[in-house]
Scaffold this active site. Structure first.
Site, PDB file in Angstrom:
ATOM      1  N   CYS A  10       0.791  -1.201  -0.161  1.00 10.99           N
ATOM      2  CA  CYS A  10       0.026  -0.062  -0.051  1.00 10.99           C
ATOM      3  C   CYS A  10       1.137   1.063   0.123  1.00 10.99           C
ATOM      4  CB  CYS A  10      -1.035   0.041   1.175  1.00 10.99           C
ATOM      5  SG  CYS A  10      -0.138   0.064   2.733  1.00 10.99           S
ATOM      6  N   ARG A  16      -3.245  -0.551   5.415  1.00 12.40           N
ATOM      7  CA  ARG A  16      -3.728  -1.718   5.000  1.00 12.40           C
ATOM      8  C   ARG A  16      -2.847  -2.856   4.616  1.00 12.40           C
ATOM      9  NH1 ARG A  16      -5.551   1.911  -0.027  1.00 12.40           N
ATOM     10  NH2 ARG A  16      -3.394   2.863   0.498  1.00 12.40           N
ATOM     11  N   ASP A 126      -8.171   3.909   1.535  1.00 14.18           N
ATOM     12  CA  ASP A 126      -7.398   4.317   2.340  1.00 14.18           C
ATOM     13  C   ASP A 126      -8.021   4.469   3.595  1.00 14.18           C
ATOM     14  OD1 ASP A 126      -5.190   5.162   3.705  1.00 14.18           O
ATOM     15  OD2 ASP A 126      -4.378   6.337   2.209  1.00 14.18           O
TER      16      ASP A 126
HETATM   17  P1  4NP Z   1      -1.868   2.950   4.136  1.00 14.69           P
HETATM   18  O1  4NP Z   1      -2.411   4.182   4.650  1.00 14.69           O
HETATM   19  O2  4NP Z   1      -1.218   3.055   2.574  1.00 14.69           O
HETATM   20  O3  4NP Z   1      -2.895   1.916   4.022  1.00 14.69           O
HETATM   21  O4  4NP Z   1      -0.548   2.430   4.977  1.00 14.69           O
HETATM   22  C1  4NP Z   1      -1.764   5.452   4.658  1.00 14.69           C
HETATM   23  C2  4NP Z   1      -0.867   5.763   5.892  1.00 14.69           C
HETATM   24  C3  4NP Z   1      -0.078   6.806   5.853  1.00 14.69           C
HETATM   25  C4  4NP Z   1      -0.333   7.805   5.022  1.00 14.69           C
HETATM   26  C5  4NP Z   1      -1.107   7.689   3.932  1.00 14.69           C
HETATM   27  C6  4NP Z   1      -1.868   6.426   3.748  1.00 14.69           C
HETATM   28  N1  4NP Z   1       0.427   9.041   5.029  1.00 14.69           N
HETATM   29  O5  4NP Z   1       0.006  10.078   4.415  1.00 14.69           O
HETATM   30  O6  4NP Z   1       1.248   8.945   6.074  1.00 14.69           O
END
Ligand code: 4NP
Length: 156
Positions: A10, A16, A126
């Site tokens: 991800c 995720r 997300d």
């Molecule tokens: P992930 O979610 O891609 O599912 O781990 C996110 C985690 C952090 C961030 C964005 C999406 N961020 O902007 O730091």
């Protein structure tokens, strides 16, 4: 080809994909398939390298008896395209970023997680900027996709 190694991807590797790693491992253990699979996760970004998963993800997983608290965030690297048979993404932006990271043209198959699991081309939203409900939505989709993935691997 039946994959024996799966890398979940991800953006941040704190919401995720760590959940997908933990849920697939948990389901594989329940089915007696864990010893035939290497399972890992990584992020396309370098934002959270070395961190534990997001607290909200850890709590949501724990509600479903899945412990992801010891997993550590890392970034996708070029070697992953050689080391893993299958790289599974949560959304279409991940797919673009994954393809861009394959500098050395490794042979890993790249797919949306849902598509590989027989759920059609659905993105797993997300949950990072939303409330707790988004984590449960992600969990439910990941749980279904993990089951579909193991069904496909186990199929003759
Ligand atoms: P992930 O979610 O891609 O599912 O781990 C996110 C985690 C952090 C961030 C964005 C999406 N961020 O902007 O730091």
């Amino acid at each position: 080809m039946t994959p024996s190694s799966i890398l979940f991807i991800c953006l941040g590797n704190i919401c995720r994909s760590p959940l997908a790693e933990g849920v697939l491992r948990h389901e594989a253990e329940k089915r007696g398939m864990a010893n035939q699979l290497t399972i890992d996760s990584a992020g396309t970004s370098n934002w959270h390298i070395g961190s534990a998963p997001d607290e909200r993800t850890i709590e949501n997983a724990a509600m479903h008896d899945v412990d992801i608290s010891n997993q550590v965030c890392r970034q996708l690297v070029a070697a992953d395209f050689f080391d893993f048979d299958l790289i599974l993404a949560m959304d279409n932006a991940n797919i673009s970023n994954i393809r861009a990271a394959n500098h050395e043209n490794g042979s890993a198959q790249i797919s949306l997680f849902t598509a590989w699991a027989g759920m059609g081309d659905q993105e797993i939203p997300d949950p990072y900027y939303g409330g707790q409900q988004g984590f449960e939505i992600a969990y439910k989709m990941i749980e279904q996709a993990a089951a579909g993935t193991l069904d496909r691997i186990a199929a003759p």
